[in-house]
Scaffold this motif. Sequence first.
Motif, PDB file in Angstrom:
ATOM      1  N   LEU A   1     131.860  71.760  45.332  1.00 55.61           N
ATOM      2  CA  LEU A   1     130.993  72.366  46.340  1.00 55.61           C
ATOM      3  C   LEU A   1     130.558  73.775  45.960  1.00 55.61           C
ATOM      4  O   LEU A   1     129.427  74.180  46.232  1.00 55.61           O
ATOM      5  CB  LEU A   1     131.716  72.382  47.691  1.00 55.61           C
ATOM      6  N   LEU A   2     131.464  74.533  45.333  1.00 57.90           N
ATOM      7  CA  LEU A   2     131.122  75.904  44.942  1.00 57.90           C
ATOM      8  C   LEU A   2     129.981  75.903  43.931  1.00 57.90           C
ATOM      9  O   LEU A   2     129.044  76.706  44.034  1.00 57.90           O
ATOM     10  CB  LEU A   2     132.347  76.606  44.354  1.00 57.90           C
ATOM     11  N   LEU A   3     130.035  74.992  42.964  1.00 54.38           N
ATOM     12  CA  LEU A   3     128.983  74.918  41.951  1.00 54.38           C
ATOM     13  C   LEU A   3     127.659  74.494  42.593  1.00 54.38           C
ATOM     14  O   LEU A   3     126.593  75.007  42.238  1.00 54.38           O
ATOM     15  CB  LEU A   3     129.373  73.936  40.850  1.00 54.38           C
ATOM     16  N   THR A   4     127.729  73.579  43.559  1.00 53.97           N
ATOM     17  CA  THR A   4     126.520  73.161  44.276  1.00 53.97           C
ATOM     18  C   THR A   4     125.897  74.340  45.016  1.00 53.97           C
ATOM     19  O   THR A   4     124.675  74.535  44.988  1.00 53.97           O
ATOM     20  CB  THR A   4     126.850  72.044  45.288  1.00 53.97           C
ATOM     21  N   ALA A   5     126.742  75.146  45.676  1.00 52.69           N
ATOM     22  CA  ALA A   5     126.249  76.314  46.408  1.00 52.69           C
ATOM     23  C   ALA A   5     125.578  77.310  45.458  1.00 52.69           C
ATOM     24  O   ALA A   5     124.533  77.883  45.784  1.00 52.69           O
ATOM     25  CB  ALA A   5     127.396  76.994  47.155  1.00 52.69           C
ATOM     26  N   ILE A   6     126.160  77.503  44.289  1.00 52.34           N
ATOM     27  CA  ILE A   6     125.581  78.423  43.303  1.00 52.34           C
ATOM     28  C   ILE A   6     124.239  77.899  42.800  1.00 52.34           C
ATOM     29  O   ILE A   6     123.256  78.647  42.715  1.00 52.34           O
ATOM     30  CB  ILE A   6     126.551  78.638  42.127  1.00 52.34           C
ATOM     31  N   LEU A   7     124.181  76.611  42.477  1.00 52.29           N
ATOM     32  CA  LEU A   7     122.943  76.018  41.973  1.00 52.29           C
ATOM     33  C   LEU A   7     121.824  76.091  43.015  1.00 52.29           C
ATOM     34  O   LEU A   7     120.679  76.432  42.684  1.00 52.29           O
ATOM     35  CB  LEU A   7     123.183  74.565  41.565  1.00 52.29           C
ATOM     36  N   LEU A   8     122.157  75.803  44.265  1.00 52.95           N
ATOM     37  CA  LEU A   8     121.145  75.868  45.320  1.00 52.95           C
ATOM     38  C   LEU A   8     120.697  77.310  45.558  1.00 52.95           C
ATOM     39  O   LEU A   8     119.522  77.559  45.850  1.00 52.95           O
ATOM     40  CB  LEU A   8     121.680  75.255  46.614  1.00 52.95           C
TER      41      LEU A   8
END
Length: 269
Positions: free
Chosen positions: A3-10
């Motif tokens: 989820l953290l990587l998804t938040a960064i990418l978004l």
Amino acid sequence: MPLLLTAILLGIVEGLTEFLPVSSTGHLILASELLGYKAETWATFNVVIQLGAILAVIVLYWRTFWAVATGLFQREPTSWRFLSNLLLAFLPAAVIGFLLHKQVEALLGNAIVVAVALILGGIAILVIEAAVKRATIEPGVAAMPASRALGIGVIQCLAMIPGVSRSGATIMGALALGVERRTAAEFSFFLAVPTMLGATTLEALKNREALTSGAVDWGLVGVGFVVAFLVAIVVIRWFVGLISKRGFAPFAWYRIIAGSAALVWLLAR
């Protein structure tokens, strides 16, 4: 994907695309399809992190906002014209967005609409770039006639269709109405502040239970907010310099290529 990587990418996607004429909402929708998660799950997250990009405008143009604010208290005509033009341009989106909120929301899950809008928007940019040869209005937001500001606001409403691009609609609409390039871009940045604040407020009211019940992971929202802010700072500085030299054609071709690739992928999967 964590989820953290998804938040960064978004956050990166939001910061990169919010002020470019390529549609941040459209890219976030396509990103959700590509990454394989449900867009509605991250809908509130996507709206709130837009405030990070908006904060970048306020930080970069704080002198302008400060000069306008002090000028209002001193009853300077230029400051009042700046504010009135901003409010006139914001008004159409505020009214239509409030009245058609459910219809607009229904389109947000349709990635094919995004792909088609990217292609058509790219073609529109090329046509406007070829048709508009020179500005007919003096530089500066305050110098813009009220009718042109209202016209830009009406054109901004096209961005309620995901993939159209709010910045693209306002900038190209301003150019078509005779506004010079730098003023068109900066007016689009300034107009993003009330527009995105309004959209975020509407989304917050709609999801107030989720926001107060702990259903939203504010840690992830904070990460996305900061990333969007930092990336937007860089993008805004780069964008203003680029359009002064090369225009908008590179973004048009990017939209056409990206939209075509997305459409092929969506129809073939």
